[in-house]
Design a protein around this motif. Structure first.
Motif, mmCIF file in Angstrom:
data_model
loop_
_atom_site.group_PDB
_atom_site.id
_atom_site.type_symbol
_atom_site.label_atom_id
_atom_site.label_comp_id
_atom_site.label_asym_id
_atom_site.label_seq_id
_atom_site.Cartn_x
_atom_site.Cartn_y
_atom_site.Cartn_z
ATOM 1 N N LYS A 183 11.348 2.478 5.688
ATOM 2 C CA LYS A 183 10.811 1.136 5.582
ATOM 3 C C LYS A 183 9.786 0.098 5.910
ATOM 4 C CE LYS A 183 14.462 0.583 2.913
ATOM 5 N NZ LYS A 183 14.127 0.337 1.882
ATOM 6 N N THR A 184 9.452 0.537 7.266
ATOM 7 C CA THR A 184 8.363 -0.477 7.857
ATOM 8 C C THR A 184 7.442 -0.085 8.597
ATOM 9 O OG1 THR A 184 9.539 -0.931 9.704
ATOM 10 C CG2 THR A 184 10.247 -2.255 8.305
ATOM 11 N N LEU A 185 6.895 -0.933 8.519
ATOM 12 C CA LEU A 185 4.759 0.135 9.520
ATOM 13 C C LEU A 185 5.455 0.435 10.591
ATOM 14 C CD1 LEU A 185 2.150 0.323 9.462
ATOM 15 C CD2 LEU A 185 2.075 -1.423 10.622
ATOM 16 N N GLY A 186 6.385 0.006 11.498
ATOM 17 C CA GLY A 186 6.161 0.461 12.618
ATOM 18 C C GLY A 186 7.449 1.427 12.797
ATOM 19 N N GLN A 187 8.074 1.905 11.620
ATOM 20 C CA GLN A 187 9.341 2.963 11.626
ATOM 21 C C GLN A 187 8.392 4.236 10.691
ATOM 22 O OE1 GLN A 187 11.302 0.896 9.054
ATOM 23 N NE2 GLN A 187 13.389 0.859 10.529
ATOM 24 N N ARG A 188 7.085 3.763 10.157
ATOM 25 C CA ARG A 188 6.124 4.823 9.900
ATOM 26 C C ARG A 188 5.749 5.789 10.962
ATOM 27 N NH1 ARG A 188 6.206 1.410 4.811
ATOM 28 N NH2 ARG A 188 4.321 0.418 5.809
ATOM 29 N N PHE A 189 5.217 4.661 11.585
ATOM 30 C CA PHE A 189 4.251 5.285 12.915
ATOM 31 C C PHE A 189 5.475 5.834 14.525
ATOM 32 C CE2 PHE A 189 1.320 1.745 13.653
ATOM 33 C CZ PHE A 189 0.748 2.466 12.327
ATOM 34 N N ALA A 190 6.485 5.213 13.719
ATOM 35 C CA ALA A 190 7.654 6.076 14.524
ATOM 36 C C ALA A 190 7.707 7.563 14.134
ATOM 37 C CB ALA A 190 8.493 5.212 14.779
ATOM 38 N N ASN A 191 8.174 7.401 12.910
ATOM 39 C CA ASN A 191 8.599 9.014 11.912
ATOM 40 C C ASN A 191 7.086 10.027 11.546
ATOM 41 O OD1 ASN A 191 11.475 8.567 12.835
ATOM 42 N ND2 ASN A 191 11.219 6.590 11.582
ATOM 43 N N ALA A 192 6.607 9.433 12.131
ATOM 44 C CA ALA A 192 4.879 10.333 11.147
ATOM 45 C C ALA A 192 5.079 11.418 10.922
ATOM 46 C CB ALA A 192 3.865 9.377 12.099
ATOM 47 N N GLU A 194 0.381 -1.194 -0.548
ATOM 48 C CA GLU A 194 -0.376 0.033 -0.092
ATOM 49 C C GLU A 194 0.197 1.526 0.366
ATOM 50 O OE1 GLU A 194 -3.455 -2.441 2.356
ATOM 51 O OE2 GLU A 194 -2.168 -0.908 3.297
ATOM 52 N N PHE A 195 2.011 0.843 0.454
ATOM 53 C CA PHE A 195 2.795 2.334 0.428
ATOM 54 C C PHE A 195 3.511 2.868 -0.260
ATOM 55 C CE2 PHE A 195 7.086 3.982 1.937
ATOM 56 C CZ PHE A 195 6.609 5.670 2.148
ATOM 57 N N GLU A 196 3.728 1.286 -1.231
ATOM 58 C CA GLU A 196 4.217 1.474 -2.533
ATOM 59 C C GLU A 196 2.986 1.974 -3.609
ATOM 60 O OE1 GLU A 196 5.297 -2.615 -3.101
ATOM 61 O OE2 GLU A 196 7.291 -2.520 -1.871
ATOM 62 N N ALA A 197 2.295 1.833 -3.791
ATOM 63 C CA ALA A 197 0.965 2.235 -4.126
ATOM 64 C C ALA A 197 1.179 4.053 -4.106
ATOM 65 C CB ALA A 197 0.428 1.447 -4.273
ATOM 66 N N VAL A 198 1.307 4.090 -2.977
ATOM 67 C CA VAL A 198 1.052 5.958 -3.154
ATOM 68 C C VAL A 198 1.850 6.560 -3.554
ATOM 69 C CG1 VAL A 198 1.056 7.875 -1.211
ATOM 70 C CG2 VAL A 198 -0.179 5.515 -0.978
ATOM 71 N N CYS A 199 3.375 5.636 -2.793
ATOM 72 C CA CYS A 199 4.750 6.179 -3.489
ATOM 73 C C CYS A 199 4.774 6.586 -4.974
ATOM 74 C CB CYS A 199 5.480 6.064 -2.952
ATOM 75 S SG CYS A 199 6.122 5.773 -1.028
ATOM 76 N N GLU A 200 4.507 5.805 -5.667
ATOM 77 C CA GLU A 200 3.945 5.553 -6.980
ATOM 78 C C GLU A 200 3.035 6.382 -7.726
ATOM 79 O OE1 GLU A 200 1.564 2.885 -10.823
ATOM 80 O OE2 GLU A 200 2.241 2.047 -8.798
ATOM 81 N N VAL A 201 1.589 6.891 -6.886
ATOM 82 C CA VAL A 201 1.218 8.024 -7.645
ATOM 83 C C VAL A 201 1.760 9.516 -7.001
ATOM 84 C CG1 VAL A 201 -0.907 8.963 -7.015
ATOM 85 C CG2 VAL A 201 -1.196 6.399 -7.203
#
Length: 390
Positions: free
Chosen positions: A277-286, A257-264
């Motif tokens: 890179k990961t869901l946890g990292q995306r939460f931590a660096n929101a 899903e993150f890849e799809a958003v980055c593509e768009v």
């Protein structure tokens, strides 16, 4: 109007309730076929005058309509001994009693659990309170906003940048509690079917609110003790973003899903950023990710972004304002809202019951009642004199 038996056809529920929590819970039981009898004071549920209403019709505001379909109404002054006797007889005829008086009030009226159990031993009796039945705040006057404050809703809704707290702009803890009550009633009825025994079920709005929040927003309170690495939470993630001419909902959980958003977004560099890179990292660096995505979305219109997102397997949605919802093509296609003709109010709309049963349909069987409209019939069923107060 729907016909056919619902999954709870044959059960009787008596509601000593007002406002939203108890009425919504019993309405959902009524959707599923239960005979719900709403006991109202001579003044009626205070929601009768709340919300939008037709100028020529009193006592049928939209908030009352939306929380009281599939019920019958009887007026009883519970401060009067004769009416209390009728209420107790009514409870004795029921399978379920649901009440949301402040702690202690229903007992002083002679309609608490022990009093009702003395006339109906296998009763399922549900008491709803705001903050529990013990503790320094147990007896306080409690509405939804009080629970939102104590349970953390207002803090969780804080703007990620300004940290200004804000309540959810609807009665979320009232409705969440109603759903817990709804499920608890059916569970207690199942126990009674198996054992022949009723019980007293107590549901606190505070308990319900925290149970609702806990899974994905209370991570920082989950692990006790030391040696805990913070991982952020959904609460820090921004999902509603401005575009060049409006707003859009955008999210991503899985890597695809993150890849799809980055593509768009035409931002492939985000895929290689070690912070995301990961869901946890995306939460931590929101905060950092929110800023990057937000800047990119400002470059095109809402329509352009929706069209682009439709071509990939992304998580997205338009931001519908309340007046937009009825025209949303998905809402229309799913049959989520239907229009009915109330004998007093006239045409009005109601949402579909969320659970769609293939063999025992749930839905609208009876319009929200006028104050005391069913009193004579209910008294007759109890063998009482139907003269006097409705």
């Amino acid at each position: 109007m729907m016909t056919g038996k619902g999954p709870l056809t044959g059960y009787r529920v008596v509601e000593f309730g007002s406002n939203l929590t108890a009425p919504i819970a019993t309405m959902l039981l009524g959707d599923q076929g239960a005979d719900v009898i709403k006991v109202e004071t001579p003044a009626g549920d205070q929601l009768r005058g709340s919300g939008d209403r037709r100028a020529a019709v009193s006592g049928m505001g939209s908030m009352f309509l939306n929380a009281n379909r599939n019920k019958r109404s009887i007026v009883l002054d519970l401060k009067h001994p004769d009416d209390r006797a009728v209420a107790l007889a009514l409870a004795a005829s029921a399978d379920v009693v649901v009440q949301n008086f402040r702690p202690g009030v229903i007992d002083r009226l002679g309609l608490g659990y022990e009093a009702v159990r003395s006339v109906r031993e296998d009763i399922v009796y549900v008491s709803i309170d705001g903050l529990g039945r013990s503790g320094p705040a147990a007896g306080r006057r409690v509405y939804d906003i009080v629970v939102q404050g104590i349970a953390g809703f207002a803090g969780i809704q804080a703007d990620p940048v300004t940290r200004k707290p804000e309540v959810v702009r609807n009665s979320v803890t009232d409705k969440v509690t109603a759903l817990f009550v709804f499920q608890a009633v059916t569970a207690a009825l199942l126990v009674r079917e198996r054992t022949g025994k009723g019980q007293h079920v107590q549901v606190s709005m505070l308990d319900a609110a925290l149970a609702f929040l806990w899974p994905e927003t209370m991570g920082s309170s989950t692990l006790a003790g030391g040696d805990v690495e913070p991982g952020g939470s959904v609460a820090g993630t921004r999902y509603c973003y401005p575009t060049a001419d409006g707003h859009i909902i955008l999210g991503f959980v899985t890597s695809s899903e993150f890849e799809a958003v980055c593509e768009v977004l035409e931002s492939p560099e985000l895929l290689d950023d070690p912070r995301f890179k990961t869901l946890g990292q995306r939460f931590a660096n929101a905060a950092e990710l929110n800023a990057v995505v937000g800047d990119r979305l400002l470059t095109r219109s809402t329509a352009e972004w929706l069209a682009r997102l439709a071509t990939v397997d992304a998580v997205y949605a338009p931001v519908n304002w309340p007046d937009d919802i009825l025209n949303d093509p998905q809402v229309i296609a799913a049959g989520t809202v239907a229009e009915y003709d109330h004998p007093v109010v006239g045409p009005y709309r109601q949402p579909a019951h969320p659970a769609r049963f293939s063999a025992t349909p749930a839905g609208l069987r009876r319009h929200a009642p006028e104050l005391g409209a069913d009193g004579p019939a209910i008294r007759a069923e109890l063998g009482s004199d139907s003269e006097g107060a409705p």
